[in-house]
Design a protein around this motif. Structure first.
Motif, mmCIF file in Angstrom:
data_model
loop_
_atom_site.group_PDB
_atom_site.id
_atom_site.type_symbol
_atom_site.label_atom_id
_atom_site.label_comp_id
_atom_site.label_asym_id
_atom_site.label_seq_id
_atom_site.Cartn_x
_atom_site.Cartn_y
_atom_site.Cartn_z
ATOM 1 N N GLU A 14 -4.699 -13.237 10.811
ATOM 2 C CA GLU A 14 -3.366 -13.483 10.257
ATOM 3 C C GLU A 14 -2.380 -12.408 10.695
ATOM 4 O O GLU A 14 -1.239 -12.698 11.029
ATOM 5 C CB GLU A 14 -3.419 -13.523 8.726
ATOM 6 C CG GLU A 14 -3.952 -14.814 8.160
ATOM 7 C CD GLU A 14 -3.679 -14.926 6.661
ATOM 8 O OE1 GLU A 14 -2.984 -15.879 6.269
ATOM 9 O OE2 GLU A 14 -4.156 -14.075 5.898
ATOM 10 N N TYR A 15 -2.833 -11.148 10.672
ATOM 11 C CA TYR A 15 -1.987 -10.021 11.064
ATOM 12 C C TYR A 15 -2.748 -9.136 12.048
ATOM 13 O O TYR A 15 -3.946 -8.893 11.885
ATOM 14 C CB TYR A 15 -1.620 -9.149 9.855
ATOM 15 C CG TYR A 15 -0.855 -9.840 8.760
ATOM 16 C CD1 TYR A 15 0.520 -10.012 8.843
ATOM 17 C CD2 TYR A 15 -1.510 -10.294 7.618
ATOM 18 C CE1 TYR A 15 1.229 -10.640 7.819
ATOM 19 C CE2 TYR A 15 -0.817 -10.919 6.594
ATOM 20 C CZ TYR A 15 0.550 -11.083 6.696
ATOM 21 O OH TYR A 15 1.244 -11.699 5.684
ATOM 22 N N VAL A 16 -2.040 -8.633 13.048
ATOM 23 C CA VAL A 16 -2.541 -7.556 13.895
ATOM 24 C C VAL A 16 -1.590 -6.381 13.721
ATOM 25 O O VAL A 16 -0.377 -6.525 13.886
ATOM 26 C CB VAL A 16 -2.609 -7.972 15.377
ATOM 27 C CG1 VAL A 16 -2.938 -6.767 16.258
ATOM 28 C CG2 VAL A 16 -3.642 -9.068 15.582
ATOM 29 N N ILE A 17 -2.138 -5.219 13.369
ATOM 30 C CA ILE A 17 -1.328 -4.053 13.028
ATOM 31 C C ILE A 17 -1.621 -2.939 14.023
ATOM 32 O O ILE A 17 -2.775 -2.536 14.205
ATOM 33 C CB ILE A 17 -1.653 -3.580 11.592
ATOM 34 C CG1 ILE A 17 -1.366 -4.711 10.596
ATOM 35 C CG2 ILE A 17 -0.889 -2.312 11.230
ATOM 36 C CD1 ILE A 17 -1.911 -4.475 9.214
ATOM 37 N N CYS A 18 -0.575 -2.450 14.686
ATOM 38 C CA CYS A 18 -0.730 -1.374 15.665
ATOM 39 C C CYS A 18 0.284 -0.261 15.403
ATOM 40 O O CYS A 18 1.488 -0.533 15.341
ATOM 41 C CB CYS A 18 -0.540 -1.912 17.076
ATOM 42 S SG CYS A 18 -0.808 -0.638 18.348
ATOM 43 N N PRO A 19 -0.178 0.991 15.213
ATOM 44 C CA PRO A 19 -1.567 1.420 15.310
ATOM 45 C C PRO A 19 -2.349 1.105 14.042
ATOM 46 O O PRO A 19 -1.762 0.938 12.966
ATOM 47 C CB PRO A 19 -1.439 2.937 15.499
ATOM 48 C CG PRO A 19 -0.170 3.289 14.778
ATOM 49 C CD PRO A 19 0.745 2.126 15.001
ATOM 50 N N ALA A 20 -3.676 1.013 14.176
ATOM 51 C CA ALA A 20 -4.527 0.782 13.005
ATOM 52 C C ALA A 20 -4.369 1.946 12.018
ATOM 53 O O ALA A 20 -4.216 3.098 12.419
ATOM 54 C CB ALA A 20 -5.989 0.663 13.443
ATOM 55 N N ARG A 21 -4.431 1.604 10.746
ATOM 56 C CA ARG A 21 -4.261 2.623 9.697
ATOM 57 C C ARG A 21 -5.615 3.270 9.395
ATOM 58 O O ARG A 21 -6.202 3.066 8.336
ATOM 59 C CB ARG A 21 -3.644 1.967 8.447
ATOM 60 C CG ARG A 21 -2.242 1.402 8.708
ATOM 61 C CD ARG A 21 -1.757 0.486 7.618
ATOM 62 N NE ARG A 21 -2.580 -0.724 7.534
ATOM 63 C CZ ARG A 21 -2.323 -1.741 6.712
ATOM 64 N NH1 ARG A 21 -1.274 -1.708 5.910
ATOM 65 N NH2 ARG A 21 -3.116 -2.793 6.692
ATOM 66 N N ILE A 22 -6.092 4.043 10.373
ATOM 67 C CA ILE A 22 -7.396 4.698 10.282
ATOM 68 C C ILE A 22 -7.264 6.142 10.747
ATOM 69 O O ILE A 22 -6.268 6.508 11.382
ATOM 70 C CB ILE A 22 -8.462 3.975 11.147
ATOM 71 C CG1 ILE A 22 -7.999 3.876 12.613
ATOM 72 C CG2 ILE A 22 -8.764 2.585 10.587
ATOM 73 C CD1 ILE A 22 -9.006 3.271 13.558
ATOM 74 N N GLU A 23 -8.266 6.945 10.449
ATOM 75 C CA GLU A 23 -8.262 8.336 10.888
ATOM 76 C C GLU A 23 -8.382 8.424 12.408
ATOM 77 O O GLU A 23 -8.993 7.568 13.050
ATOM 78 C CB GLU A 23 -9.436 9.087 10.254
ATOM 79 C CG GLU A 23 -9.378 9.211 8.736
ATOM 80 C CD GLU A 23 -10.607 9.932 8.201
ATOM 81 O OE1 GLU A 23 -11.026 10.942 8.808
ATOM 82 O OE2 GLU A 23 -11.151 9.465 7.183
ATOM 83 N N ASP A 24 -7.822 9.501 12.966
ATOM 84 C CA ASP A 24 -7.854 9.696 14.419
ATOM 85 C C ASP A 24 -9.283 9.721 14.963
ATOM 86 O O ASP A 24 -9.555 9.179 16.031
ATOM 87 C CB ASP A 24 -7.144 10.996 14.800
ATOM 88 C CG ASP A 24 -5.622 10.885 14.696
ATOM 89 O OD1 ASP A 24 -5.127 9.748 14.597
ATOM 90 O OD2 ASP A 24 -4.949 11.935 14.712
ATOM 91 N N LYS A 25 -10.195 10.347 14.221
ATOM 92 C CA LYS A 25 -11.573 10.448 14.721
ATOM 93 C C LYS A 25 -12.240 9.076 14.796
ATOM 94 O O LYS A 25 -13.069 8.820 15.676
ATOM 95 C CB LYS A 25 -12.393 11.412 13.866
ATOM 96 C CG LYS A 25 -12.615 10.982 12.424
ATOM 97 C CD LYS A 25 -13.464 11.991 11.669
ATOM 98 C CE LYS A 25 -13.738 11.527 10.234
ATOM 99 N NZ LYS A 25 -14.571 12.503 9.487
ATOM 100 N N ILE A 26 -11.865 8.176 13.889
ATOM 101 C CA ILE A 26 -12.400 6.805 13.920
ATOM 102 C C ILE A 26 -11.801 6.051 15.102
ATOM 103 O O ILE A 26 -12.504 5.319 15.824
ATOM 104 C CB ILE A 26 -12.108 6.066 12.604
ATOM 105 C CG1 ILE A 26 -12.718 6.809 11.412
ATOM 106 C CG2 ILE A 26 -12.626 4.628 12.663
ATOM 107 C CD1 ILE A 26 -14.217 6.984 11.480
#
Length: 384
Positions: A219-231
């Motif tokens: 439904e949605y693609v979000i960039c950048p992903a809301r995740i930690e840099d190491k992930i």
């Protein structure tokens, strides 16, 4: 070779929306294009230089189509690979290469490739026929719940089903398939890797995907992903490994799970421009479609960084509507700042059919996400 305003001919197998967006770039550079598709109403038909009507799965049709182009590429992977292999043997440049397509076309083969290449993926069991699964459950070889996937010809949520009880197998096609262990994930992610025929390789930022719970579609693609840099770095590293092991030229979209304990597992891949990269048309310095052209022609790869945050909203046919399409409330969506609709040109809608997408760009991610929600609630894809 001179690709621009010349006698060079690029062949594209598949005439859907991905091909249509690929043609935006070939038009920009005046590259001659020839497209094969099995539908008279293919979105690509009005945009290419030469359109051929025919089956992508028929050996002779694909072979004859590709025999007089200089480079042959795809926008869908369900095609006759035997024909591509023969064309490659005869000197036609085919990207992605047929050997890579053989791995990717079949989900069972694809999963075995991950296992053999030491690429992290979810545990799975392969079955020659769906009818074998009940015996495996009854004998303790397979535990519920699991995800059933047909080995070939599944796409956009088709050929995939979550099986929570044995009765959920009723009505499924009796075909080669896999049963994947259910993964308790916190995020579904994707990374697009570009690899050129000259050997250059680049990755796009990690994106986050939100899926429709019933249709199993993004439904949605979000960039950048809301995740930690190491992930994010871990996800990009694994995606690069997949692309390097397959040794594919072009784009490879790698779909991933981030587990609750932050492991990254490969779900599956697509050897072409992908839904998870549509945001790049407005948000990136080099969009995925231009990058694919650069890669298969051996041109320098473009900058994969984002200029702004981008969110893509898929426009799919509303439930209960089949027939001539109507895009309701489009004017209201166009009033919103940072919004760009893309309509694919399909005249007929049906429930959950991909009909277009809308990109929202903003320097502020949370503001973009709010606008995306408003777009999703406002525009309706219905029938007359």
């Amino acid at each position: 070779m001179n690709y621009f305003s010349s006698n060079f001919k690029l062949g594209i197998l598949g005439g859907g929306q991905l091909g249509k967006m690929l043609l935006y770039e070939t038009r920009k550079w005046d590259i001659y294009t020839k497209v094969l598709d099995n539908s008279e109403e293919a979105p690509c038909k009005i945009s290419c230089d030469e359109f051929v009507l025919g089956s992508l799965l028929d050996f002779d049709t694909v072979y004859n189509f590709g025999s007089n182009v200089d480079v042959l590429t795809i926008e869908i992977e369900n095609i006759n690979v035997d024909a591509l292999e023969k064309l490659e043997e005869e000197g036609v440049k085919v990207f992605p290469q047929p050997r890579a397509l053989r791995i990717i076309q079949n989900k069972a083969t694809q999963k075995l490739f991950y296992t053999d290449s030491d690429i992290p993926t979810s545990p799975f069991t392969r079955f020659v026929y769906t009818s074998e699964i009940n015996d495996s459950i009854n004998n303790g070889g397979l535990k519920l719940p699991f995800v059933w996937k047909c080995a070939q010809f599944g796409y956009d949520g088709q050929g995939v089903k979550v099986v929570r009880k044995s009765d959920d197998l009723n009505g499924l096609p009796n075909v080669e398939c896999i049963a994947e262990e259910m993964i308790n994930f916190k995020n579904e992610l994707a990374v697009i890797v570009a690899r050129s025929s000259a050997g250059e390789i680049k990755t796009y930022p990690v994106v986050e995907m939100e899926f429709h719970p019933e249709a199993n579609q993004v439904e949605y693609v979000i960039c950048p992903a809301r995740i930690e840099d190491k992930i994010a770095q871990k996800a990009q590293k694994i995606a690069l490994k997949v692309a390097q092991q397959i040794n594919l030229v072009g784009l490879l979209a790698v779909e991933l799970f981030q587990t609750q304990d932050d492991k990254i597992l490969v779900n599956e891949v697509a050897p072409r421009p992908h839904n998870s990269g549509h945001y790049s048309i407005e948000a990136s310095y080099t969009n995925q479609f231009e990058q694919h052209i650069r890669a298969i022609l051996g041109l320098p790869l473009g900058n994969t960084k984002s200029k702004v945050a981008g969110i893509m909203v898929n426009l799919v046919g509303a439930e209960g509507h089949t027939g001539d399409v109507v895009y309701e409330n489009m004017e209201a969506v166009l009033e919103l700042e940072g919004v760009t609709p893309h309509i694919y040109g399909k005249k007929q809608t049906r429930p959950f059919r991909k009909m277009g997408h809308v990109t929202i760009v903003d320097k502020d991610m949370e503001r973009a996400r709010g606008v995306a929600q408003k777009v999703k609630e406002t525009i309706k894809v219905i029938s007359k």
